[in-house]
Design an enzyme around this catalytic site. Structure first.
Site, short mmCIF file in Angstrom:
data_model
loop_
_atom_site.label_atom_id
_atom_site.label_comp_id
_atom_site.label_asym_id
_atom_site.label_seq_id
_atom_site.Cartn_x
_atom_site.Cartn_y
_atom_site.Cartn_z
N ASN A 124 0.85 -1.19 0.00
CA ASN A 124 0.00 0.00 0.00
C ASN A 124 0.90 1.25 0.00
O ASN A 124 1.73 1.42 0.91
CB ASN A 124 -0.89 -0.04 1.26
CG ASN A 124 -1.79 1.17 1.36
OD1 ASN A 124 -1.37 2.29 1.16
ND2 ASN A 124 -3.05 0.93 1.68
N HIS A 159 1.01 6.12 2.00
CA HIS A 159 1.82 7.02 2.82
C HIS A 159 2.78 7.87 1.99
O HIS A 159 3.21 8.93 2.44
CB HIS A 159 2.64 6.22 3.84
CG HIS A 159 1.81 5.78 5.02
ND1 HIS A 159 0.56 6.27 5.28
CD2 HIS A 159 2.08 4.91 6.01
CE1 HIS A 159 0.09 5.71 6.39
NE2 HIS A 159 1.00 4.88 6.85
N HIS A 203 -5.76 3.61 -1.45
CA HIS A 203 -7.09 3.94 -0.94
C HIS A 203 -7.45 5.35 -1.42
O HIS A 203 -6.85 6.32 -0.97
CB HIS A 203 -7.06 3.87 0.59
CG HIS A 203 -8.40 4.08 1.23
ND1 HIS A 203 -8.59 3.92 2.59
CD2 HIS A 203 -9.61 4.43 0.72
CE1 HIS A 203 -9.86 4.17 2.88
NE2 HIS A 203 -10.49 4.49 1.78
N ARG A 244 -9.65 8.01 -0.92
CA ARG A 244 -10.64 8.41 0.08
C ARG A 244 -11.50 9.54 -0.46
O ARG A 244 -11.04 10.33 -1.28
CB ARG A 244 -9.94 8.86 1.36
CG ARG A 244 -9.14 7.76 2.04
CD ARG A 244 -8.55 8.25 3.35
NE ARG A 244 -9.57 8.34 4.36
CZ ARG A 244 -9.70 7.47 5.38
NH1 ARG A 244 -8.86 6.47 5.50
NH2 ARG A 244 -10.66 7.62 6.25
N ARG A 260 -7.38 12.81 1.09
CA ARG A 260 -6.31 13.29 1.99
C ARG A 260 -4.93 12.81 1.54
O ARG A 260 -3.93 13.42 1.87
CB ARG A 260 -6.57 12.84 3.42
CG ARG A 260 -6.42 11.37 3.65
CD ARG A 260 -6.41 11.03 5.11
NE ARG A 260 -7.71 11.20 5.72
CZ ARG A 260 -8.10 10.53 6.81
NH1 ARG A 260 -7.26 9.71 7.40
NH2 ARG A 260 -9.29 10.69 7.31
N GLU A 297 -8.62 0.34 -2.85
CA GLU A 297 -9.38 0.35 -1.60
C GLU A 297 -10.33 1.52 -1.64
O GLU A 297 -9.92 2.62 -2.06
CB GLU A 297 -8.41 0.57 -0.45
CG GLU A 297 -8.34 -0.52 0.55
CD GLU A 297 -7.43 -0.11 1.68
OE1 GLU A 297 -7.78 0.80 2.42
OE2 GLU A 297 -6.36 -0.71 1.79
N THR A 352 -8.06 3.24 8.37
CA THR A 352 -9.29 2.44 8.45
C THR A 352 -9.34 1.75 9.81
O THR A 352 -8.43 1.01 10.16
CB THR A 352 -9.28 1.38 7.32
OG1 THR A 352 -8.91 2.03 6.11
CG2 THR A 352 -10.64 0.75 7.17
N GLU A 372 -10.97 -9.63 3.03
CA GLU A 372 -9.67 -9.31 3.60
C GLU A 372 -9.86 -9.31 5.11
O GLU A 372 -10.63 -8.51 5.66
CB GLU A 372 -9.16 -7.94 3.13
CG GLU A 372 -7.79 -7.62 3.76
CD GLU A 372 -7.20 -6.30 3.30
OE1 GLU A 372 -7.45 -5.86 2.15
OE2 GLU A 372 -6.46 -5.70 4.11
N HIS A 375 -3.50 -5.10 7.74
CA HIS A 375 -3.64 -3.97 8.65
C HIS A 375 -2.75 -4.16 9.87
O HIS A 375 -2.89 -5.12 10.60
CB HIS A 375 -5.08 -3.69 9.11
CG HIS A 375 -5.30 -2.21 9.35
ND1 HIS A 375 -4.77 -1.55 10.41
CD2 HIS A 375 -5.95 -1.29 8.60
CE1 HIS A 375 -5.10 -0.26 10.32
NE2 HIS A 375 -5.81 -0.07 9.23
N1 PXP Z 1 -5.79 -3.28 4.44
C1 PXP Z 1 -6.69 -2.29 4.54
C2 PXP Z 1 -8.10 -2.58 4.19
C3 PXP Z 1 -6.31 -0.99 4.96
O1 PXP Z 1 -7.22 -0.02 5.06
C4 PXP Z 1 -4.94 -0.74 5.23
C5 PXP Z 1 -4.50 0.64 5.62
O2 PXP Z 1 -4.58 1.49 4.55
C6 PXP Z 1 -4.04 -1.81 5.10
C7 PXP Z 1 -4.49 -3.06 4.72
C8 PXP Z 1 -2.58 -1.62 5.36
O3 PXP Z 1 -2.41 -1.34 6.71
P1 PXP Z 1 -0.99 -0.88 7.23
O4 PXP Z 1 -0.71 0.46 6.62
O5 PXP Z 1 -1.17 -0.82 8.71
O6 PXP Z 1 -0.01 -1.93 6.79
#
Ligand code: PXP
Length: 237
Positions: free
Chosen positions: A7, A10, A43, A45, A49, A70, A101, A151, A191
């Site tokens: 992901n 960031h 994601h 949003r 953001r 996402e 999330t 998921e 997550h």
């Molecule tokens: N899965 C989902 C559905 C999420 O919302 C996120 C966070 O954006 C992640 C996985 C990844 O989480 P992390 O950034 O804590 O690895």
């Protein structure tokens, strides 16, 4: 062997903090793929953001592995997804005030809406994953509304503050994975996973893919993105 999807939200968060055009999540996605990631997750949003519309358009054109979008199940974003045609979408609950999330989707409480969204996506050829807590009733509902994947939310396992709590949460994930598999669903997880807690989850053989963002981006600040992805990949096999 479980696949690793990275992901890159960031990277966009850092860019937006300055309001300029770097660092670019599109370039970061390419580096993740070159390091061996099997997919890219972003994601989009409603409040934009971090990830912007421009990012998803460019990622759709450039991602060579698999683009997982996402998103909350809101009309505006649904329309974007239907046009964009990512390789899959993961529906998540979305609250404006949250830092990330926070919990899984309440599938049971919005079955009609989710069934409609999933049917629209299916018609456009887009498989849908539902992000849910490790909960048998939510898994059953996910199957009922037509999801292809779930998921499993690993946040409570990742955030556990004692070994006992982590064991309890791990057992719930194992039970959820078995229930989802038994229901004929495909399974991803994610997550809060990091370099200390991922190996046990990656070893659960019915999980196809892990979605990891924060830990990899945090390590990338010290060691570089390529190495951070490779080190996480080492934990996945
Ligand atoms: N899965 C989902 C559905 C999420 O919302 C996120 C966070 O954006 C992640 C996985 C990844 O989480 P992390 O950034 O804590 O690895």
């Amino acid at each position: 062997m479980v696949k690793l999807a990275i992901n890159v939200d960031h990277v966009a968060t850092l860019r937006q903090a300055r309001g300029i055009d770097e660092p670019d999540p599109v370039l970061a996605a390419g580096i993740c793929e070159l390091a061996g990631a099997a997919g890219i997750v972003v994601h989009l949003r409603e409040d934009r953001r971090h990830i912007q519309d421009r990012d998803v358009i460019l990622l759709r054109q450039t991602v060579k592995t698999k683009l997982n979008l996402e998103m909350g199940a809101a009309e505006e974003i649904i329309n974007i997804a239907l046009n964009l045609k990512p390789d899959m979408v993961t529906l998540v609950p979305e609250k404006r005030a949250e830092l990330t999330t926070e919990g899984g989707l309440d599938v049971i409480g919005q079955q009609q809406h989710l069934a409609r969204v999933i049917a629209q996506m299916k018609e456009a050829g887009i498989p849908v994953s539902l992000f849910i807590n490790p909960d048998a009733a939510q898994i059953k509902a996910a199957k009922k509304v037509g999801a292809t994947f779930v998921e499993i939310h690993t946040g409570r396992y990742s955030d556990a503050t004692s070994d006992e709590e982590q064991e309890r949460e791990f057992a719930m994930i194992v039970a959820a994975v078995n229930a989802a598999h038994g229901a004929g669903l495909r399974i991803n997880a994610g997550h809060g996973l990091n370099y200390r807690n991922t190996a046990r989850i990656a070893a659960l053989d019915k999980i196809e893919e892990l979605s990891i963002g924060h830990a990899v981006m945090a390590r990338a600040i010290y060691v570089g993105l390529d190495q951070a992805v490779r080190e996480m990949l080492d934990l996945c096999c």
